[in-house]
Design an enzyme around this catalytic site. Structure first.
Site, PDB file in Angstrom:
ATOM      1  N   GLU A  46       2.416   1.564  -3.334  1.00 24.28           N
ATOM      2  CA  GLU A  46       1.453   2.105  -4.318  1.00 24.28           C
ATOM      3  C   GLU A  46       1.428   3.635  -4.248  1.00 24.28           C
ATOM      4  O   GLU A  46       1.388   4.323  -5.266  1.00 24.28           O
ATOM      5  CB  GLU A  46       0.058   1.520  -4.024  1.00 24.28           C
ATOM      6  CG  GLU A  46      -1.072   2.135  -4.814  1.00 24.28           C
ATOM      7  CD  GLU A  46      -2.254   2.539  -3.948  1.00 24.28           C
ATOM      8  OE1 GLU A  46      -2.665   3.712  -4.017  1.00 24.28           O
ATOM      9  OE2 GLU A  46      -2.766   1.673  -3.194  1.00 24.28           O
ATOM     10  N   HIS A  47       1.473   4.190  -3.022  1.00 24.11           N
ATOM     11  CA  HIS A  47       1.504   5.650  -2.881  1.00 24.11           C
ATOM     12  C   HIS A  47       2.835   6.229  -3.371  1.00 24.11           C
ATOM     13  O   HIS A  47       2.870   7.276  -4.008  1.00 24.11           O
ATOM     14  CB  HIS A  47       1.330   6.038  -1.404  1.00 24.11           C
ATOM     15  CG  HIS A  47      -0.088   6.016  -0.929  1.00 24.11           C
ATOM     16  ND1 HIS A  47      -0.739   7.133  -0.472  1.00 24.11           N
ATOM     17  CD2 HIS A  47      -0.984   5.012  -0.829  1.00 24.11           C
ATOM     18  CE1 HIS A  47      -1.972   6.830  -0.115  1.00 24.11           C
ATOM     19  NE2 HIS A  47      -2.147   5.532  -0.305  1.00 24.11           N
TER      20      HIS A  47
ATOM     21  N   GLU B 140      -4.450   7.166   6.963  1.00 22.19           N
ATOM     22  CA  GLU B 140      -5.519   6.529   6.177  1.00 22.19           C
ATOM     23  C   GLU B 140      -5.962   5.238   6.862  1.00 22.19           C
ATOM     24  O   GLU B 140      -7.150   4.964   7.003  1.00 22.19           O
ATOM     25  CB  GLU B 140      -5.020   6.223   4.754  1.00 22.19           C
ATOM     26  CG  GLU B 140      -6.080   5.554   3.896  1.00 22.19           C
ATOM     27  CD  GLU B 140      -5.557   5.002   2.565  1.00 22.19           C
ATOM     28  OE1 GLU B 140      -6.314   4.251   1.921  1.00 22.19           O
ATOM     29  OE2 GLU B 140      -4.421   5.310   2.172  1.00 22.19           O
TER      30      GLU B 140
ATOM     31  N   HIS C 267       0.840  -1.202   0.000  1.00 23.29           N
ATOM     32  CA  HIS C 267       0.000   0.000   0.000  1.00 23.29           C
ATOM     33  C   HIS C 267       0.883   1.262   0.000  1.00 23.29           C
ATOM     34  O   HIS C 267       0.658   2.205  -0.764  1.00 23.29           O
ATOM     35  CB  HIS C 267      -0.907  -0.052   1.233  1.00 23.29           C
ATOM     36  CG  HIS C 267      -1.917   1.044   1.299  1.00 23.29           C
ATOM     37  ND1 HIS C 267      -2.628   1.317   2.440  1.00 23.29           N
ATOM     38  CD2 HIS C 267      -2.338   1.946   0.378  1.00 23.29           C
ATOM     39  CE1 HIS C 267      -3.451   2.332   2.215  1.00 23.29           C
ATOM     40  NE2 HIS C 267      -3.288   2.737   0.964  1.00 23.29           N
TER      41      HIS C 267
END
Length: 1025
Positions: free
Chosen positions: A105-106, A203, A102
């Site tokens: 991905e950012h 998040e 994750h």
């Protein structure tokens, strides 16, 4: 963005099966026909064609290829749809919960070799006319999709995406910003305490404050305990700070390789240029490797297991004493078997969907809980699928009973099977889903095939849905007990099943905060003075980098001159049926007819307004005419694509204090079912059933539970609605219908021991709402079917004529406007005007059991047709991209934030935000920044591109003409707005910032949803809820 995927059926719901066809007949050399000319074995730009298959159901040709040198897999879906899509996905299989896929991905989207500027992904949002741009981390893959209707834009975005995933910079600074870092609370003060910061860190704290989400994560981790599904791929907040920058780079090197990639393209652009660009810019630079990312099968348990987890209490739960969740989850077979997957997905729907399903009858109707558990039904997002069934909102004493009912229901299904009509209704539903067209079909396809293809399933086989349906019908014909045997095999005799319960714990949030504090202290106690100094210096460096103006000249961009100067006209005809105004819009709807009716609320007494959303949610679910609610549900499934009623508050496009209030009826059906659909609406109008208190209680509890659950996910929308409440007359009604006021009203209603007062109220609402005198209708269908649809509509109006009554409006100031602004003598719509309305400033804080905040500030602006509206649209986009994104996300660590205009209000918002007061001052600083005029022509042009990509996003045939029908916004008005957007200049932007935003701060509305806040508590200007 972290996502959990759903079952085939739920995914199919988002599939439109027939995209925009710009002409009535397909052009002779359609994209589908061109693609059929490829031959297996043919070599194209380093790829070999493996298979070419026509898929007539979906109006497409599938071309499967493989890259010769790296083994990368490629699927192209050629279809006459101008909204072209690209996606690349990698199998990402983490073995810990640090959130490495994750955070990666950012971070890959923060700059690459060819595009080294910070954050090219967010920069491209404003340099392109994309209709979609994002990235997703699922449990076992990461996907990067975009779509656009412009061929040049497609090449630009493809170049940026390829460089991002294969050649990212992965700078340490980007890892700190996006992943996690230790930093002084105030980065400019080295004496302020150290704390954890980072976008993904916040998040995921926000994601796990949602109990439904938390439960789903635990369930997956415990059902698949032996490999990648036992960890949190998005990142467990307390494990994220264990990830190092080195580990991040290592994960990229092993997982983001063409040998571990699957490419998908879709639309009417030719395939060869895509292959050429992908080969030249990326794949030619790699050799083949064995990525070793396969997921092994989960070893099967020999006996079932039970487990228990805790969560935070929900203050908005319908019954505070009933907050337990219990669910049984079964491990099924491998998802790469497409037919078995479809069979289990259909079986799942038969078992749980709608009031005729066995589990609805046995679990929902006895009111042992408020609704099914958050994870329910078939889930094909993991290598081996699962099926879950259970309840939320359960009393602790009833947990054992729920488990017993589940096993008894399975026995009953094995004994009795399913009624044939229910199977027919389900296949009819599938047929409608295949015919219904949405605008993001390419994206829906990419998501639909992602999981199976990720584990080497055949994506082409998945697209051949009607073959699988035919096979399903055949299997039933050959063996009437086919489905019962599946139930026995997968549920009755399956020892790999997990029963997981979850209960609220008063001290849950305290424990979480304490665990985070302990984690922080562990990190801090090993720091030397020089480490602390370094942290402070790195914090200042990051702040400086975030504050620097970026040179983005390396990025490709479209120009404002690339935007079409005019919009295509959507012709509509306005006439009447039985005295009721009707708008007809001829569209290529692929054999479906779409019906809408707007009924205004002008005669409804004020004290009944708060009941309208409840009326809307139950009116199509209580039974009508000769049908009880089960028969009604069955008829709706057999004869329509769904029937629903929703509230509408429509701000007038010319006057800010004028609005229309109503309810919108919507339904669709196959052309052959027109008489049945209108008969169902006639029965709902003439003789709805309101007297079944048991049924009503089930619906009220479900509704209250859904609203309570929606806040953790959509808190920013609730904050925005509340912030605008006292600024326009429409704002107050929006809060009543869809804000926190409605959430608390439904919680109170669900807690009532006796619903007889509600049962007496609903018929009073019906008298005012279902009055043909206050109604207008719209039909979208193919040209051949318009007259047929008109005749059936006329019959419906005649059927419901007895509901016609002249009633006095409740508000004195009703103004009438022509439905067609060009025809003053034609039918009219009635709006409410409040010329003496005075906006009033108000600040409201809702204390919530979340570790993050949702912050909003709203300022009264102008309606759609005002000459300054276009400038405010551009300003909102530009402030978001050039100022607020940097302040709220990059520096502040919130997941998102920005500004938007709509309903006459200019609104700032933040999402999953660790800050409150700091964010409000960022909003204020944004206004000062806009007034100072410190932006360039390039900034303005980028904002224009971004605004036009939304203005010109494709519209489905079902929705064409809806802007005019609902809001009275004609194509001519849209074209004038378009010209004003093109004309916006620097002077206009500074001017509107001064006149509206700066002046409007005196009467702005502010709302925050978030955890306990001492600063706000001590400030008497806030109202605390």
């Amino acid at each position: 963005m972290f996502r959990q995927t759903k079952s085939v059926f739920q995914k199919l719901r988002y599939l439109s099966f027939n995209g925009q066809q710009h002409t009535w007949r397909l052009k002779s050399t359609s994209a589908r026909e061109r693609a059929l000319q490829y031959q297996p074995g043919q070599k194209i730009h380093g790829f070999t064609v493996k298979e070419v298959v026509a898929v007539p159901d979906l109006f497409l040709t599938a071309v499967k290829l493989m890259h010769d040198k790296t083994g990368a897999q490629y699927l192209h879906a050629a279809r006459d749809d101008s909204n072209n899509l690209f996606s690349v996905q990698f199998r990402t299989t983490p073995m810990d919960s640090t959130g490495v896929p994750h955070i990666l991905e950012h971070t890959v989207l923060c700059g690459s070799e060819k595009y080294p500027c910070r954050d090219p992904f967010f920069k491209m949002l404003n340099r392109s006319l994309s209709t979609f741009m994002n990235a997703f981390t699922a449990s076992d893959y990461t996907m990067y999709p975009f779509s656009t209707q412009n061929g040049k834009d497609f090449q630009n975005l493809l170049s940026v995406y390829l460089d991002a995933v294969f050649f990212p910079c992965l700078r340490e600074q980007d890892f700190w910003q996006e992943g996690w870092r230790l930093e002084n609370e105030d980065p400019t003060d080295n004496n302020s305490p150290l704390m954890f910061k980072g976008v993904v860190f916040n998040e995921m704290k926000g994601a796990f404050s949602d109990n439904e989400r938390l439960y789903a994560q635990h369930l997956q981790n415990k059902l698949y305990p032996d490999h990648t599904y036992s960890v949190v791929s998005g990142g467990e907040p307390l494990a994220i700070p264990d990830l190092t920058w080195e580990q991040l780079k290592q994960f990229h090197a092993t997982h983001y390789h063409p040998s571990n990639a699957r490419f998908f393209t879709y639309g009417d652009l030719p395939l060869e240029p895509h292959l050429k660009q992908i080969q030249e810019e990326a794949l030619s630079k790699f050799a083949c490797i064995d990525p070793k990312t396969e997921v092994p099968s989960q070893p099967r348990w020999t006996s079932p297991k039970e487990d228990h987890v805790t969560c935070s209490p929900d203050p908005l739960a319908p019954d505070p004493n009933k907050q337990n969740t219990v669910c049984v989850s079964y491990l099924l077979g491998d998802i790469t078997d497409a037919f078995e997957g479809l069979t289990l997905s259909l079986l799942s729907s038969l078992m749980i969907s709608g009031p005729n399903s066995p589990f609805y009858k046995s679990l929902i109707e006895p009111k042992l809980g408020t609704d099914f558990s958050s994870v329910v039904g078939y889930d094909g997002s993991t290598k081996e699928a699962s099926f879950s069934i259970g309840l939320q909102g359960v009393d602790e004493e009833d947990i054992e009973r729920v488990k017993q009912i589940i096993s008894q229901t399975i026995d009953k299904i094995i004994e009795n099977g399913f009624e044939e009509r229910r199977i027919e209704a389900l296949i009819h539903k599938l047929e409608i889903q295949i015919k219904h067209q949405t605008t993001n079909f390419g994206l829906s396809l990419a998501s639909y095939i992602a999981s199976s293809w990720n584990h080497d399933g055949d994506p082409v086989e998945l697209l051949q849905i009607s073959d699988s349906v035919a096979k399903f019908r055949q299997a039933l014909k050959e063996n009437p007990r086919f489905l019962q045997e599946k139930v026995r095999q997968y549920f009755k005799e399956n020892t790999h099943r997990l029963t997981l319960s979850m209960s609220p714990e008063e001290s849950y949030l305290e424990k979480q905060a304490k665990a985070e504090e302990e984690k922080l202290q562990k990190k801090i106690e090993v720091l030397s003075d020089s480490d602390r100094k370094q942290i402070y210096e790195k914090g200042l460096e990051l702040l400086a980098a975030q504050s620097q103006t970026q040179d983005v000249s390396c990025l490709p961009a479209l120009k404002v001159s690339d935007i079409e100067p005019t919009i295509p006209i959507t012709p509509v005809q306005i006439s009447t049926a039985g005295g009721v105004p009707v708008q007809y819009c001829e569209q290529p709807t692929n054999g479906l007819v779409y019906f809408r009716a707007l009924c205004n609320l002008n005669t409804l007494p004020e004290d009944l307004k708060v009941f309208v959303p409840l009326f809307c949610s139950v009116i199509t679910k209580m039974g009508c005419g000769a049908l009880d609610y089960r028969q009604q549900a069955q008829q709706m499934e057999l004869r329509t694509g769904g029937m629903s009623v929703s509230t509408q508050v429509i701000t007038d496009c010319n006057e800010l204090d004028t609005y229309e209030q109503g309810i919108l009826l919507s339904s669709s059906c196959l052309e052959r079912n027109l008489p049945h659909m209108f008969q169902l609406w006639s029965d709902i109008f003439n003789s709805p059933h309101f007297d079944d208190e048991e049924r009503l209680r089930v619906l009220v509890m479900q509704s209250a539970q859904e609203l309570a659950n929606s806040i953790a996910y959509s808190g920013h929308l609730y904050a925005m609605t509340r912030a605008g409440r006292h600024l326009t007359p429409a704002g107050d009604l929006q809060e009543t219908f869809g804000g926190m006021e409605q959430v608390t009203f439904m919680k109170r209603t669900a807690a009532m021991a006796d619903l007889s007062q509600i049962i007496r109220t609903l018929p009073r609402l019906k008298i005012h709402l279902f009055n043909p005198n206050n109604m207008r209708c719209a039909i979208n269908s193919t040209p051949e079917k318009v007259s047929d649809a008109a005749a059936h509509l006329e019959g419906f109006i005649k059927d419901v004529a007895k509901n016609r009554k002249e009633r006095k409006p409740v508000r004195p100031n009703i103004i009438e406007k022509p439905i067609n602004p060009l025809d003053d003598n034609g039918p009219r719509r009635k709006l409410i005007s409040e010329p003496t309305f005075h906006p009033c400033p108000m600040k409201t804080f809702f204390q919530m059991p979340f570790p993050v905040n949702f912050v909003s500030e709203s300022i009264r602006a102008v309606p759609f047709s005002h000459k300054d509206y276009a400038s405010l649209c551009i300003l909102a986009r530009m402030m978001t991209a050039k100022f607020l994104h940097g302040e709220i996300r990059e520096k502040g660590g919130a997941y998102g934030g920005g500004a938007k205009i709509g309903g006459g209000l200019f609104t700032f918002y933040s999402y999953r935000d660790p800050n409150t007061v700091q964010t409000l001052s960022a909003f204020g600083n944004g206004i000062e920044w806009a007034k100072s005029g410190k932006f360039t022509q390039q900034d303005i042009d980028e904002a224009k591109l971004s605004v036009f990509s939304a203005v010109d996003s494709p519209v489905a045939p079902a929705d064409k003409g809806m802007g005019q029908f609902l809001s009275g916004v004609t194509d001519e008005m849209k074209q004038s707005h378009r010209q004003r957007l093109f004309a916006v200049d620097h002077k206009n932007l500074v001017d509107v910032a001064e006149r509206y935003l700066s002046a409007g701060q005196k009467t702005c509305g502010v709302a925050i949803l978030g955890p306990e806040n001492d600063v706000i508590k001590k400030d008497p200007s806030w109202i605390i809820k």
